[in-house]
Design a protein around this motif. Structure first.
Motif, PDB file in Angstrom:
ATOM      1  N   UNK A  55      57.289  26.650  15.270  1.00 40.17           N
ATOM      2  CA  UNK A  55      58.036  25.377  14.586  1.00 40.17           C
ATOM      3  C   UNK A  55      59.145  26.307  13.626  1.00 40.17           C
ATOM      4  N   UNK A  56      59.639  27.520  14.181  1.00 41.84           N
ATOM      5  CA  UNK A  56      61.158  27.626  13.846  1.00 41.84           C
ATOM      6  C   UNK A  56      61.837  27.111  14.341  1.00 41.84           C
ATOM      7  N   UNK A  57      62.807  25.377  13.040  1.00 42.56           N
ATOM      8  CA  UNK A  57      64.093  25.018  13.733  1.00 42.56           C
ATOM      9  C   UNK A  57      65.109  26.149  13.712  1.00 42.56           C
ATOM     10  N   UNK A  58      65.473  26.569  12.648  1.00 44.84           N
ATOM     11  CA  UNK A  58      66.264  27.377  12.368  1.00 44.84           C
ATOM     12  C   UNK A  58      66.654  28.248  13.903  1.00 44.84           C
ATOM     13  N   UNK A  59      65.473  28.849  14.318  1.00 45.08           N
ATOM     14  CA  UNK A  59      65.852  29.927  14.610  1.00 45.08           C
ATOM     15  C   UNK A  59      66.461  28.707  16.231  1.00 45.08           C
ATOM     16  N   UNK A  60      66.045  27.599  16.157  1.00 38.58           N
ATOM     17  CA  UNK A  60      65.692  27.486  17.380  1.00 38.58           C
ATOM     18  C   UNK A  60      67.257  26.285  17.438  1.00 38.58           C
ATOM     19  N   UNK A  61      67.883  26.195  16.089  1.00 45.34           N
ATOM     20  CA  UNK A  61      69.195  25.393  16.144  1.00 45.34           C
ATOM     21  C   UNK A  61      70.213  26.520  16.407  1.00 45.34           C
ATOM     22  N   UNK A  62      69.650  27.782  16.538  1.00 46.38           N
ATOM     23  CA  UNK A  62      70.548  28.750  16.326  1.00 46.38           C
ATOM     24  C   UNK A  62      71.042  28.806  18.238  1.00 46.38           C
ATOM     25  N   UNK A  63      69.996  28.878  18.052  1.00 46.83           N
ATOM     26  CA  UNK A  63      69.464  29.389  20.217  1.00 46.83           C
ATOM     27  C   UNK A  63      70.417  28.566  21.233  1.00 46.83           C
ATOM     28  N   UNK A  64      69.521  27.273  20.053  1.00 44.30           N
ATOM     29  CA  UNK A  64      70.870  25.906  21.030  1.00 44.30           C
ATOM     30  C   UNK A  64      72.837  26.272  21.413  1.00 44.30           C
ATOM     31  N   UNK A  65      73.022  26.092  19.448  1.00 40.57           N
ATOM     32  CA  UNK A  65      74.577  27.145  19.197  1.00 40.57           C
ATOM     33  C   UNK A  65      74.669  27.787  20.779  1.00 40.57           C
ATOM     34  N   UNK A  66      74.002  29.012  20.592  1.00 41.74           N
ATOM     35  CA  UNK A  66      74.066  29.923  21.765  1.00 41.74           C
ATOM     36  C   UNK A  66      74.760  29.745  23.633  1.00 41.74           C
ATOM     37  N   UNK A  67      73.749  28.616  23.475  1.00 41.39           N
ATOM     38  CA  UNK A  67      73.348  28.433  24.883  1.00 41.39           C
ATOM     39  C   UNK A  67      74.692  27.679  24.718  1.00 41.39           C
ATOM     40  N   UNK A  68      75.783  27.072  24.185  1.00 44.65           N
ATOM     41  CA  UNK A  68      76.088  25.748  24.699  1.00 44.65           C
ATOM     42  C   UNK A  68      78.025  26.788  24.144  1.00 44.65           C
ATOM     43  N   UNK A  69      77.601  27.530  23.368  1.00 49.42           N
ATOM     44  CA  UNK A  69      78.632  28.939  23.463  1.00 49.42           C
ATOM     45  C   UNK A  69      79.332  29.648  25.549  1.00 49.42           C
ATOM     46  N   UNK A  70      77.317  29.991  25.509  1.00 46.43           N
ATOM     47  CA  UNK A  70      77.624  30.726  27.344  1.00 46.43           C
ATOM     48  C   UNK A  70      78.164  29.710  27.925  1.00 46.43           C
TER      49      UNK A  70
END
Lengths: 248, 403
Positions: free
Chosen positions: B185-200
C-alpha cells in the motif's frame, strides 16, 4: 526364367498420367551385383519403390523368382531386404530391438538371429551401442543399423539405395566385403549409387537410367560397345548418357 | 514491408494453432476444464475461509506476480532461413521486431490478467489493492510486463555476459521492490520504483542503440517458445512438428520383450514398444486412472461413481486408438513379410489387454473408495461388456474412417 528379380516392361510413377518410368526392362540374377546408375531424378528410387511393392506399376510386372507380389505378398517380401537411402528407424527402439524385430518379422529363428546380430555389431563397430536409441546415432550409425537389419535376414535379393552416404571408410569396406560374400553365396543385389568408381569395381552388370528410360545396360564391355566408346570408364559413359544422346 | 511479413507469419502460426486448439477442444479437454471450473466454483469460498490471516499470503501473491510479470518471454517470429536471407535486411527489420515485442508482451499480459482475475477475491480481501486499488494494481502489473519485455529485447543484443547479468538482475530487483511496495500500500514508493524502471529501460536502450541483433539467440528463443506451445498440444493430439521424447522405461519395456519370438508377434512387439516408450500413451493411461480415482473420491453419489468409472474406461479406449496410426509414416511395417490382417489383430489384442488392466484398476479403485458392493459389481459388468464388444467397436470405427 532363371533371373531372381525380373522387371518386365514396367511403366509407372506417382501420377498415372505422368509416368516417371517408361517401359523399363532388366533383371538381376542370383550371384550378381547389378548397379542402377542415373542422375538425380532419373528414376532410380522410383524403380526401387516399385520393386519393394510400395508403388504399383501402371503397366508391366515385377517378379521375384517368377512370382509377383499379387500372387503371394508374404513370399515375395520374404525374399528381399532393403537398405534405404535415408535411414528409417523406430525412434522408440534400441539398436538391439531393431535387430530383434527384424528377425521376428522375417522369421529368423531364435539362437540364429542373436549370433548373426553379435557378429554384425562387431563388424560395424556398434557393439557398445547395443542399447542406444536412434536419437543418439549419427547419420552414418543410423545407416549402419539399416545395413545390419538387411544382412541379418540373409535374403535372396538385396535392394540397396545409395548405401555409402555418411558411412565411414571402414564401414564402406565392410559393406562391400559383405555384399561380395552374399553374392558368392548366391544372393542377387540391386544397388543404386553415384559412387561410380566403386560401382565399376564391384558391379557385374549395370543399368544406366536417363529420364526414366534404360539408356544402357549390360556388363562394362557391353555398355562400352552400346555407347560406341570402347575402353571408356563408367564416369565417361555416364556423362555421355546424361547428354541424352544415347538410347537403347 | 517487414511489418507485413510479420503479419503473414503470425497469421500462418495462428491458423495452425487454431486448428490444433480445435482438436484440443474436441479431445475431452473441454470436459475436464468444465469439471475443473465446476469444482473450483464449489471449493473456492471454502478455500478463502481456510486461508490463514497471515502476511505470507501477500508474500505469495507478490512472488507469483513477480515471476509472471518479469519472466518476459519473447517470441521473435524468426525462422532458420532468416539467418541467411534476412540478415542483410537487419536495419529494415525494425517494424517486424517491434510487432514481435508488442505481441509477446501482450500475450504475457493476458496471462497476468487471467491469473489476476482468478486470484481476484484473495487480492481484494488481503492486500492494499482492494477496492479502488484493484484496477490500479492491475494496470501497474501490465505496465511492468511491457517494460520488462522491452528491456529484455535490448539486453539480447549485448555480447558482454557480465553487463547482461547485471542488467537482468536490476530488471528483476527494481520491479520486485516496486510491487512489494504496492502490495503493502505504499503508493509513493511504487511511483518512485516505476520511474526507476523507466529510467533503466532508457539506459539499456541507449546502450544497445548501435548494436546488431544476435540472430542465433532470436532463433533459439523462437524455437523454445514454439516447442512450449507444441508440447502443450502434444498432451492432447499428435504433433508432427516436434520430436517426441522417448523414455527408456526399462522395466515396462522388458515386459514387452517377454513376447515369444515368432512372426505372429511382430506387431505386438511394435505396438508394445510404442506404448511403453513413445508419445504419451503410457502417461495418458496412468493419468486417466489417477484422475478417475480423484473424481470418484470427490463425488459422493454412488451412481455418479459408476458413471465416472465407465466414462474413464471409455476415454482410455478412445485415446488408445491413436496407437494404431503410430507407424503410419514409416515404411517398414508395410515391407515385412507378415500378413496385414495380423497387424489389425495385434492392435486389438494389445489394446484390449490394456483396457482389461485399466478396467481392473478402476474396479479396484471403486472397491476402495466406494461404499456399495452392488455398484462395484455393476462396474465389473460394464468392464466385461466393453471388453466383449471392443473388437467390433474398433472394426466399426475403422469402417467409418474409410467412408
Amino acid at each position: 526364367m532363371t533371373a531372381l528379380l525380373t522387371i518386365d516392361h514396367i511403366t509407372g510413377g506417382y501420377n498415372i498420367h505422368k509416368p516417371v518410368l517408361h517401359d523399363l526392362k532388366f533383371d538381376v540374377g542370383p550371384g550378381e551385383i547389378v548397379g542402377l546408375i542415373g542422375l538425380n531424378g532419373a528414376g532410380k528410387s522410383t524403380t526401387i519403390k516399385h520393386v519393394l511393392g510400395l508403388m504399383e506399376p501402371v503397366k508391366g510386372e515385377i517378379y521375384i523368382n517368377d512370382k509377383t507380389i499379387h500372387e503371394d505378398a508374404e513370399a515375395y517380401r520374404k525374399q528381399l531386404a532393403y537398405i534405404p537411402e535415408s535411414p528409417i528407424l523406430y525412434e522408440e527402439m534400441t539398436l538391439w530391438e531393431h535387430l530383434r524385430l527384424t528377425a521376428m518379422a522375417y522369421g529368423v529363428p531364435e539362437g540364429v538371429w542373436e549370433d548373426r546380430s553379435e557378429k554384425l555389431m562387431e563388424t560395424y563397430q556398434m557393439s557398445r551401442r547395443k542399447n542406444w536409441f536412434p536419437n543418439h546415432f549419427s547419420k552414418g550409425m543410423r545407416q549402419k543399423v539399416m545395413i545390419m537389419c538387411a544382412f541379418l535376414v540373409e535374403p535372396k535379393l538385396y535392394v540397396v539405395d545409395e548405401p555409402f552416404v555418411g558411412l565411414d571408410p571402414v564401414a564402406i569396406k565392410s559393406l562391400l566385403d559383405m555384399m561380395v560374400e552374399m553374392k558368392e553365396n548366391g544372393a542377387g543385389i540391386l544397388m543404386s549409387t553415384h559412387i561410380l568408381a566403386t560401382a565399376e569395381r564391384y558391379c557385374d552388370r549395370f543399368v544406366l537410367l536417363h529420364e526414366g528410360r534404360v539408356a544402357l545396360k549390360g556388363t562394362m564391355k557391353e555398355i562400352q560397345e552400346q555407347a560406341g566408346m570402347p575402353g571408356a570408364n563408367l564416369d565417361d559413359l555416364y556423362i555421355e548418357v546424361t547428354k541424352g544422346e544415347i538410347t537403347s | 514491408m517487414t511489418g507485413q511479413w510479420w503479419n503473414e507469419r503470425a497469421g500462418a502460426f495462428w491458423g495452425k494453432a487454431g486448428r490444433y486448439l480445435r482438436l484440443i477442444g474436441n479431445s475431452g479437454f473441454m470436459f475436464a476444464l468444465y469439471i475443473l471450473l465446476f469444482a473450483g466454483a464449489v471449493f473456492y469460498p471454502a478455500f478463502l475461509d481456510w486461508l490463514p490471516q497471515s502476511p505470507w499470503v501477500v508474500v505469495a501473491l507478490w512472488l507469483i506476480f513477480s515471476v509472471l510479470t518479469l519472466r518476459g518471454p519473447i517470441r521473435p517470429f524468426v525462422q532458420s532461413g532468416d539467418l541467411v536471407f534476412l540478415l542483410p535486411l537487419e536495419k529494415r527489420m525494425v517494424p517486424f521486431f517491434k510487432k514481435s515485442i508488442r505481441y509477446s508482451a501482450a500475450l504475457q499480459g493476458v496471462e497476468v490478467l487471467t491469473v489476476y482475475i482468478v486470484l481476484g477475491p484473495v487480492i481484494q480481501e488481503r492486500t492494499a489493492a482492494g477496492g479502488a486499488g484493484y484496477i490500479g494494481m492491475l494496470l501497474l502489473l501490465l505496465v511492468i510486463t511491457f517494460l520488462t519485455t522491452f528491456i529484455k529485447w535490448e539486453e539480447w543484443k549485448w555480447h558482454n555476459h557480465t553487463h547482461r547479468y547485471i542488467s537482468t538482475a536490476v530488471r528483476w530487483v527494481w520491479p520486485a521492490l516496486l510491487m512489494l511496495a504496492a502490495w503493502w500500500g505504499s503508493i509513493f514508493l511504487a511511483g518512485a520504483g516505476l520511474l526507476g524502471l523507466i529510467g533503466h529501460w532508457q539506459l539499456v536502450k541507449r546502450r544497445s542503440a548501435s548494436m546488431l541483433l544476435r540472430w542465433e539467440v532470436l532463433l533459439e528463443a523462437e524455437n523454445h517458445q514454439l516447442a512450449k506451445f507444441y508440447r502443450f498440444v502434444q498432451s492432447f493430439a499428435e504433433v508432427p512438428h516436434i520430436e517426441v521424447k522417448i523414455k527408456r522405461r526399462r522395466w515396462l519395456a522388458s515386459l514387452v520383450d517377454k513376447f515369444s519370438h515368432k512372426q505372429e508377434n511382430t506387431y505386438l512387439y511394435l505396438y508394445g514398444k510404442a506404448f511403453v516408450r513413445s508419445g504419451e500413451y503410457a502417461g495418458m493411461f496412468m493419468r486417466l486412472l489417477v484422475v478417475c480415482g480423484l473424481i470418484m473420491y470427490a463425488f459422493a453419489p454412488e451412481w455418479m461413481r459408476l458413471g465416472i468409472g465407465g466414462l474413464f474406461l471409455y476415454m482410455t479406449a478412445v485415446q488408445l486408438q491413436a496407437l494404431k496410426s503410430h507407424y503410419a509414416t514409416i515404411d517398414w511395417p508395410d515391407l515385412y513379410p507378415v500378413p496385414a490382417k495380423w497387424k489389425e489383430q495385434a492392435f486389438i489384442t494389445f489394446t484390449r489387454a490394456l483396457l482389461m488392466v485399466q478396467g481392473a484398476g478402476i474396479v479396484l479403485l471403486h472397491a476402495w473408495i466406494g461404499q456399495s458392493l452392488l455398484v462395484t459389481a455393476a462396474l465389473i459388468l460394464f468392464v466385461a461388456l466393453l471388453l466383449l464388444y471392443y473388437p467390433r467397436w474398433v472394426t466399426r470405427r475403422k469402417q467409418k474412417e474409410m467412408v
